[in-house]
Every structure is written in structure tokens, then in C-alpha cells.
Design a protein around this motif. Structure first.
Motif, PDB file in Angstrom:
ATOM      1  N   THR A   1      -7.674   2.866   8.499  1.00 10.97           N
ATOM      2  CA  THR A   1      -7.061   4.197   8.515  1.00 10.97           C
ATOM      3  C   THR A   1      -6.474   4.544   7.158  1.00 10.97           C
ATOM      4  OG1 THR A   1      -6.550   4.078  10.885  1.00 10.97           O
ATOM      5  CG2 THR A   1      -5.258   5.615   9.573  1.00 10.97           C
ATOM      6  N   ALA A   2      -5.760   3.594   6.561  1.00 12.92           N
ATOM      7  CA  ALA A   2      -5.163   3.835   5.241  1.00 12.92           C
ATOM      8  C   ALA A   2      -6.234   4.062   4.185  1.00 12.92           C
ATOM      9  CB  ALA A   2      -4.259   2.663   4.860  1.00 12.92           C
ATOM     10  N   CYS A   3      -7.299   3.260   4.230  1.00 13.75           N
ATOM     11  CA  CYS A   3      -8.398   3.446   3.273  1.00 13.75           C
ATOM     12  C   CYS A   3      -9.056   4.812   3.439  1.00 13.75           C
ATOM     13  CB  CYS A   3      -9.438   2.342   3.456  1.00 13.75           C
ATOM     14  SG  CYS A   3      -8.906   0.697   2.949  1.00 13.75           S
ATOM     15  N   ASP A   4      -9.250   5.213   4.684  1.00 11.14           N
ATOM     16  CA  ASP A   4      -9.937   6.480   4.934  1.00 11.14           C
ATOM     17  C   ASP A   4      -9.139   7.686   4.442  1.00 11.14           C
ATOM     18  OD1 ASP A   4     -12.246   5.406   5.961  1.00 11.14           O
ATOM     19  OD2 ASP A   4     -11.624   5.564   8.055  1.00 11.14           O
ATOM     20  N   LYS A   5      -7.826   7.568   4.394  1.00 12.41           N
ATOM     21  CA  LYS A   5      -7.022   8.666   3.846  1.00 12.41           C
ATOM     22  C   LYS A   5      -7.368   8.901   2.377  1.00 12.41           C
ATOM     23  CE  LYS A   5      -3.082   8.064   6.972  1.00 12.41           C
ATOM     24  NZ  LYS A   5      -1.641   7.680   7.090  1.00 12.41           N
ATOM     25  N   ILE A   6      -7.665   7.840   1.667  1.00 14.65           N
ATOM     26  CA  ILE A   6      -8.057   7.960   0.263  1.00 14.65           C
ATOM     27  C   ILE A   6      -9.508   8.409   0.149  1.00 14.65           C
ATOM     28  CG2 ILE A   6      -8.418   6.646  -1.856  1.00 14.65           C
ATOM     29  CD1 ILE A   6      -6.090   4.819  -0.902  1.00 14.65           C
ATOM     30  N   ILE A   7     -10.382   7.791   0.941  1.00 10.92           N
ATOM     31  CA  ILE A   7     -11.820   8.074   0.858  1.00 10.92           C
ATOM     32  C   ILE A   7     -12.115   9.532   1.201  1.00 10.92           C
ATOM     33  CG2 ILE A   7     -14.060   7.511   1.883  1.00 10.92           C
ATOM     34  CD1 ILE A   7     -12.918   4.610   2.241  1.00 10.92           C
ATOM     35  N   THR A   8     -11.466  10.050   2.235  1.00 14.94           N
ATOM     36  CA  THR A   8     -11.748  11.413   2.693  1.00 14.94           C
ATOM     37  C   THR A   8     -10.982  12.481   1.911  1.00 14.94           C
ATOM     38  OG1 THR A   8     -10.017  11.292   4.401  1.00 14.94           O
ATOM     39  CG2 THR A   8     -12.256  10.619   5.023  1.00 14.94           C
ATOM     40  N   SER A   9     -10.103  12.060   1.000  1.00 16.66           N
ATOM     41  CA  SER A   9      -9.309  13.035   0.246  1.00 16.66           C
ATOM     42  C   SER A   9     -10.149  13.820  -0.748  1.00 16.66           C
ATOM     43  CB  SER A   9      -8.186  12.319  -0.507  1.00 16.66           C
ATOM     44  OG  SER A   9      -8.699  11.555  -1.595  1.00 16.66           O
ATOM     45  N   GLY A  10     -11.272  13.228  -1.195  1.00 17.82           N
ATOM     46  CA  GLY A  10     -12.106  13.881  -2.181  1.00 17.82           C
ATOM     47  C   GLY A  10     -11.547  13.855  -3.591  1.00 17.82           C
ATOM     48  N   ARG A  11     -10.469  13.106  -3.808  1.00 14.81           N
ATOM     49  CA  ARG A  11      -9.813  13.090  -5.122  1.00 14.81           C
ATOM     50  C   ARG A  11     -10.280  11.949  -6.015  1.00 14.81           C
ATOM     51  NH1 ARG A  11      -4.653  15.861  -5.419  1.00 14.81           N
ATOM     52  NH2 ARG A  11      -4.258  17.051  -3.504  1.00 14.81           N
TER      53      ARG A  11
ATOM     54  N   ALA B   1      -3.061   3.079  -0.611  1.00 16.91           N
ATOM     55  CA  ALA B   1      -3.744   1.884  -1.114  1.00 16.91           C
ATOM     56  C   ALA B   1      -2.906   0.639  -0.883  1.00 16.91           C
ATOM     57  CB  ALA B   1      -4.061   2.050  -2.597  1.00 16.91           C
ATOM     58  N   LEU B   2      -1.611   0.737  -1.147  1.00 19.10           N
ATOM     59  CA  LEU B   2      -0.726  -0.402  -0.905  1.00 19.10           C
ATOM     60  C   LEU B   2      -0.646  -0.704   0.583  1.00 19.10           C
ATOM     61  CD1 LEU B   2       1.284  -2.528  -1.866  1.00 19.10           C
ATOM     62  CD2 LEU B   2       3.043  -0.736  -1.939  1.00 19.10           C
ATOM     63  N   GLN B   3      -0.581   0.322   1.416  1.00 20.13           N
ATOM     64  CA  GLN B   3      -0.594   0.105   2.863  1.00 20.13           C
ATOM     65  C   GLN B   3      -1.842  -0.659   3.287  1.00 20.13           C
ATOM     66  OE1 GLN B   3      -0.268   4.255   4.009  1.00 20.13           O
ATOM     67  NE2 GLN B   3       1.779   3.938   4.863  1.00 20.13           N
ATOM     68  N   ALA B   4      -2.983  -0.263   2.786  1.00 15.70           N
ATOM     69  CA  ALA B   4      -4.231  -0.930   3.146  1.00 15.70           C
ATOM     70  C   ALA B   4      -4.178  -2.403   2.781  1.00 15.70           C
ATOM     71  CB  ALA B   4      -5.409  -0.248   2.456  1.00 15.70           C
ATOM     72  N   ASP B   5      -3.658  -2.704   1.606  1.00 14.43           N
ATOM     73  CA  ASP B   5      -3.562  -4.084   1.137  1.00 14.43           C
ATOM     74  C   ASP B   5      -2.633  -4.903   2.030  1.00 14.43           C
ATOM     75  OD1 ASP B   5      -4.234  -6.136  -0.578  1.00 14.43           O
ATOM     76  OD2 ASP B   5      -3.208  -5.321  -2.323  1.00 14.43           O
ATOM     77  N   VAL B   6      -1.495  -4.330   2.365  1.00 14.14           N
ATOM     78  CA  VAL B   6      -0.529  -5.026   3.227  1.00 14.14           C
ATOM     79  C   VAL B   6      -1.122  -5.257   4.611  1.00 14.14           C
ATOM     80  CG1 VAL B   6       1.737  -4.872   4.322  1.00 14.14           C
ATOM     81  CG2 VAL B   6       1.454  -4.130   1.946  1.00 14.14           C
ATOM     82  N   TYR B   7      -1.748  -4.226   5.170  1.00 13.53           N
ATOM     83  CA  TYR B   7      -2.348  -4.365   6.500  1.00 13.53           C
ATOM     84  C   TYR B   7      -3.465  -5.410   6.500  1.00 13.53           C
ATOM     85  CZ  TYR B   7       0.095  -0.135   8.106  1.00 13.53           C
ATOM     86  OH  TYR B   7       1.043   0.788   8.471  1.00 13.53           O
TER      87      TYR B   7
ATOM     88  N   TRP C   1      -3.670  -8.056   4.603  1.00 19.98           N
ATOM     89  CA  TRP C   1      -2.999  -9.362   4.579  1.00 19.98           C
ATOM     90  C   TRP C   1      -2.456  -9.727   5.958  1.00 19.98           C
ATOM     91  CZ3 TRP C   1      -2.499 -13.123   0.914  1.00 19.98           C
ATOM     92  CH2 TRP C   1      -1.526 -14.112   1.149  1.00 19.98           C
ATOM     93  N   MET C   2      -1.961  -8.740   6.691  1.00 20.30           N
ATOM     94  CA  MET C   2      -1.373  -8.964   8.008  1.00 20.30           C
ATOM     95  C   MET C   2      -2.413  -9.001   9.114  1.00 20.30           C
ATOM     96  SD  MET C   2       1.955  -6.441   7.610  1.00 20.30           S
ATOM     97  CE  MET C   2       2.789  -6.963   9.120  1.00 20.30           C
ATOM     98  N   GLU C   3      -3.688  -8.834   8.763  1.00 24.83           N
ATOM     99  CA  GLU C   3      -4.804  -8.834   9.712  1.00 24.83           C
ATOM    100  C   GLU C   3      -4.711  -7.681  10.712  1.00 24.83           C
ATOM    101  OE1 GLU C   3      -5.550 -12.795  11.294  1.00 24.83           O
ATOM    102  OE2 GLU C   3      -4.876 -13.709   9.414  1.00 24.83           O
ATOM    103  N   ARG C   4      -4.168  -6.566  10.252  1.00 25.37           N
ATOM    104  CA  ARG C   4      -4.115  -5.328  11.043  1.00 25.37           C
ATOM    105  C   ARG C   4      -5.255  -4.440  10.547  1.00 25.37           C
ATOM    106  NH1 ARG C   4       2.207  -3.510  11.236  1.00 25.37           N
ATOM    107  NH2 ARG C   4       1.163  -1.583  11.929  1.00 25.37           N
TER     108      ARG C   4
END
Length: 493
Positions: A238-248, A221-227, A229-232
Motif C-alpha cells: 500500500t505504501a509503495c503504491d502511493k508513490i507508484i500511482t502518484s505519477g511524480r 517510502a520509509l513506511q514501506a521499508d519499515v513494514y 522489515w516487520m513482515e507487514r
């Protein structure tokens, strides 16, 4: 249990770690007695564990800043009856280096504790053969991530800031550090989070720990936020999808939105939240209750979440009246309410501070998709969030087309304000949208902020805001006086 060890850790570390960082004549001048930290504390895995848990305790001293830095310069907070002059000056964009809100001392104290863990923890495995490499790596992941959170806030708030990556653990280690560029700081955060992700656990097996301590998913989640901000944008998705697809994780039901997220805490939607308890109170009672320091603008209460014209009592956005705000007194209600008619008492002021939750991750992905030619995904995600929140049409009447990039960004920005109000996001959201593509949308920032500035101060504030250097706070005068290697931020020279 996490909370029990949390408070034991405060006692264990008060003599050996926290108490060694109390003499702060300079912002990084944290003077312990030589040798105490290394030679008498870092011996066992139990001591290491207590030092890591104490990192979360130390973040408690920065919680008010998470709100103030993230909200006070934006458009959803106004001064209350008990506001300080420094608060009023920040709202009115009349900010001087002597303003106490510009102090970053508490953040660098947390950073120094993280650095202490990172420097001294590896040696513990040589002294205590019951400490496994996996346990050590997990502790290092926590320290790296908490340090990254601190630097991410500092970089977004001040721009260029000193990047201190080693512990001030004895008098011989003390150094006066110059500023690094924002880009250098963010690049280091990205690198540290990549390392932390490889070290972190997915679960501790206890809900309070999974929500209150660093896991792979809080790092994502923090990676997604940083990316973002950096317009990456591809990396953000990709970072968001790791959370979304985790099923948790899943969004809580609409009828349980306020109670599950902010009264009970540690919900299925939560990814990472700073834990408070009756032994460890948050700072929000006096900020949002009597004596009232901050309140919501009347315009926000009446129009932002909206009321149904036919049935305003029974049909309403569940995130608005009696949830984010209270209509009768303009209270910011998320952190002080127990029910629509019951406010927390001071000794019950322990609503958690949520850094990241599932809806936030979905909206970060929606924004990244809007800027990646994936506009339909943006529309689908925002529709999902609005449906859960029972959003009324009038709160966002114009749904953009899937190819209208600016319209999509505005749509996401509006929904983030509705969903994440008063969670320390709004100023950073406005600034992120404004600065995109070399400040092509600075109008987004100007049109929002001017709403809460008194008419006689509006023109002066707007003139300042048109200078992008004004979007970052000045370095506090005390830091400049005690560290000759620091240079004041350009707008405030």
C-alpha cells in the motif's frame, strides 16, 4: 531556495539550538543553559523554520554510519589500505563494545534536536500569528520523520534501544533512559509516520526541497521499508503504491543512470536524498578515495555485474563498472566519480546520500509481492529494473517460477544488490531475508558474509553469525559506563 536557507539556518541555530547540545557526558545528557532554548529562541516562524532545516544539517553527522552500518558487515565491502582496526574487526565479525563504530551518540543528538522541535514548535503559533497551522504541521512532519529514520536505523542495528520522545532542553529534563524492545521502537515509528503523513506536504514547489526535505512520498517510502522489515507485506505494498500511482517519479534512462542519480542528483527517480554542497561536504572522499578506507572486493568487480563474453567493452550493466565500482583500483565509485575517468576532488565531494529512490520502492513492492502470493508481479518488477540496468543474464541466470517463494526472494535480493549497491542497504537486506519466518533462511546471511572474511577467521565468524543475537551490534562501552539503566545486548555480555 532550499540550499541557501540551509546554510543560513546553520548560523541561526548554532547559538540557540545546536550549540546547546554539545556537552555529552552521557548519551542523552545534552546540557544547554536553562531557559535559552525555550525563552529566547522559539518566538517566530523564521526561527522555527531555521531549527527544522538544521535537522537535516545534523543528519550530516550520521552519514558515514548510514554506509558503515548498512554495508560493512555484508559481502560487498572489504577494508582498504587506510582501514582502521575497528573497520577490519567489523568485517571479520570480531566486534567488541569498545569499537568506535558501535557509537550511537550522533543519532541520539539528531533525535534530541527532533524532540526539541516537537516539544517547542507548537507554542510558536501562539507567539507569531503569521505562522499557519499548515506550516506548523509540515514542520512537525519533518521532525517526526527524521526522528523515525534515526530510530529505524538504530533498531535494525542494535535491536533494543532507548526510546526518548521528549527533549533534553534544560538540566531539569536530563534522564537516563533504559532500552525499549525493537518491537516497541518500530511500533512507535509506525505511529509517528502515520501522523507525519497526515501533516506533510506533497511538494514545496522547488526541486531541491522536494528531494531534500520530507514530503508525503518520502514518508511513504520509509513506511514501506519499515513494514517490509516487520513482515507487514500488505501495508508495504500500500505504501509503495502511493508513490507508484502518484505519477511524480520515474526511473532515469539507462544511459543517464550514473550521471543523473549520483553526479547531478535530485533526479526524477529520487524520492529523498540528503543534500550536500561545496559548503556542506559529504564524508566520502577519504572513505572511498586516497587514502582509501573501503573498497570493493575483486570478485564483485569481475563477476557480480558481469561482462558480456562477446563484447565486454560495449555491452555491460550500466550500474556496475565505472558506476558503482571502478575496475582499475577497486574504488567504490558512486560517491566519488564524475565520469568513468574523472574522480571528484576533495572540495567537490558533495554527491548526495540517497535514502530512497523509485527503483528501491519498486523492489520493496516486488519483495512484498513475493511473500503475498503475487509472484508474477515480482517477476514483472524485477524484469523492469533489469531491463533499465541492462543487466546481463549471467548476473542472475535462473529466473524462478511465480510460485517459488524462496526463489522469488532470492531473485529480488540479488537485484537489490545490483541496483542499490553501496547505498547502505545490503546488510539490512541480508538480515531481513535471513530472519523471515523465524530465521528459516539464515543460510542467506551466512553464505553471503563468509565471502569477504579471511579464511583463517571464517569459522569463528560463522559460529557467531549462527546466533541471531550476533546480528546486532553491542552497545558501546561508553554508553554503558555513563548510563546505569542500559544493559548490554545478549551476545556481548
Amino acid at each position: 531556495m532550499f540550499k541557501k536557507t540551509f546554510y543560513k539556518a546553520i548560523i541561526l541555530t548554532s547559538m540557540a539550538v545546536l550549540a546547546t547540545t554539545t556537552s555529552c557526558n552521557k548519551f542523552l545528557e545534552l546540557r544547554p543553559q536553562d531557559g535559552v532554548t525555550r525563552d529566547k529562541f522559539w518566538q517566530t516562524k523564521e526561527q522555527l523554520s531555521s531549527a527544522v532545516v538544521a535537522l537535516y544539517t545534523s543528519m550530516g553527522g550520521t552519514t558515514a554510519n548510514f554506509f558503515i552500518w548498512g554495508e560493512l558487515r555484508a559481502d560487498m565491502v572489504i577494508p582498504g589500505l587506510n582501514s582502521l582496526q575497528d573497520d577490519i574487526n567489523v568485517v571479520n565479525n570480531n566486534i567488541l563494545a569498545t569499537n568506535r563504530i558501535t557509537s550511537w551518540a550522533a543519532f541520539y543528538q539528531v533525535i534530541n534536536l527532533c524532540n526539541t522541535v516537537l516539544d517547542f514548535a507548537p507554542a510558536v503559533i501562539e507567539r507569531d500569528n503569521t505562522l499557519t497551522r499548515e506550516q506548523l504541521n509540515s514542520y512537525l512532519a519533518e521532525a517526526l520523520t527524521i526522528r523515525s529514520i534515526m530510530y529505524f536505523y538504530l533498531a535494525r542495528t542494535f535491536g533494543d534501544v532507548p526510546l526518548k520522545l521528549s527533549a533534553t532542553a534544560s538540566d531539569s529534563d536530563i534522564a537516563q533512559v533504559p532500552k525499549n524492545t525493537q518491537a516497541e521502537v518500530l511500533n512507535r515509528v509506525v505511529a509517528d509516520l502515520q501522523t507525519a503523513e497526515g501533516y506533510a506536504v506533497s511538494s514545496y514547489g522547488v526541486v531541491a526541497s522536494d528531494k531534500g526535505r520530507v514530503t508525503k512520498f518520502s514518508i511513504n517510502a520509509l513506511q514501506a521499508d519499515v513494514y517490509l522489515w516487520m513482515e507487514r507485506y500488505a501495508d508495504c505494498i500500500t505504501a509503495c503504491d502511493k508513490i507508484i500511482t502518484s505519477g511524480r517519479f520515474a526511473m532515469v534512462p539507462d544511459v543517464a543512470w550514473f550521471n543523473n542519480l549520483f553526479v547531478a542528483g535530485n533526479s526524477t527517480e529520487s524520492i529523498f536524498e540528503l543534500q550536500f554542497d561545496n559548503q556542506f561536504l559529504n564524508p566520502f572522499y577519504t572513505m572511498f578515495n586516497i587514502p582509501l578506507r573501503f573498497r570493493a572486493p575483486q570478485d564483485i568487480i569481475e563477476n557480480f555485474w558481469g561482462q558480456d563474453d562477446v563484447d565486454p567493452i560495449n555491452i555491460k550493466d550500466v550500474r556496475g563498472i565505472d558506476a558503482s565500482v571502478r575496475q582499475s583500483d577497486q574504488y567504490i565509485y558512486k560517491y566519488i566519480g564524475l565520469s568513468p575517468n574523472t574522480v571528484r576532488s576533495l572540495d567537490n565531494s558533495f554527491a548526495h546520500w540517497i535514502f530512497y529512490r523509485y527503483a528501491d520502492v519498486l523492489l520493496m513492492k516486488a519483495e512484498a509481492c513475493a511473500n503475498s502470493n503475487r509472484g508474477q508481479e515480482t517477476l514483472d518488477i524485477v524484469s523492469q529494473i533489469r531491463t533499465r540496468g541492462r543487466a546481463l543474464t549471467k548476473s542472475s541466470p535462473l529466473v524462478p517460477s511465480a510460485t517459488d517463494v524462496n526463489g522469488l526472494n532470492d531473485y529480488v535480493l540479488q537485484e537489490r544488490a545490483l541496483e542499490l549497491a553501496y547505498e547502505g542497504k545490503r546488510w539490512y537486506d541480508l538480515l531481513r531475508h535471513a530472519k523471515r519466518n523465524n530465521y528459516a533462511r539464515i543460510d542467506v546471511l551466512l553464505s553471503a558474509v563468509v565471502k569477504v572474511i579471511p579464511p583463517d577467521a571464517q569459522q569463528a565468524a560463522l559460529n557467531k553469525l549462527r546466533d541471531k543475537n550476533n546480528h546486532y551490534l553491542p552497545i558501546n562501552q561508553y554508553e554503558l559506563q555513563t548510563n546505569p539503566n542500559l544493559i548490554q545486548n545478549p551476545f556481548y555480555k
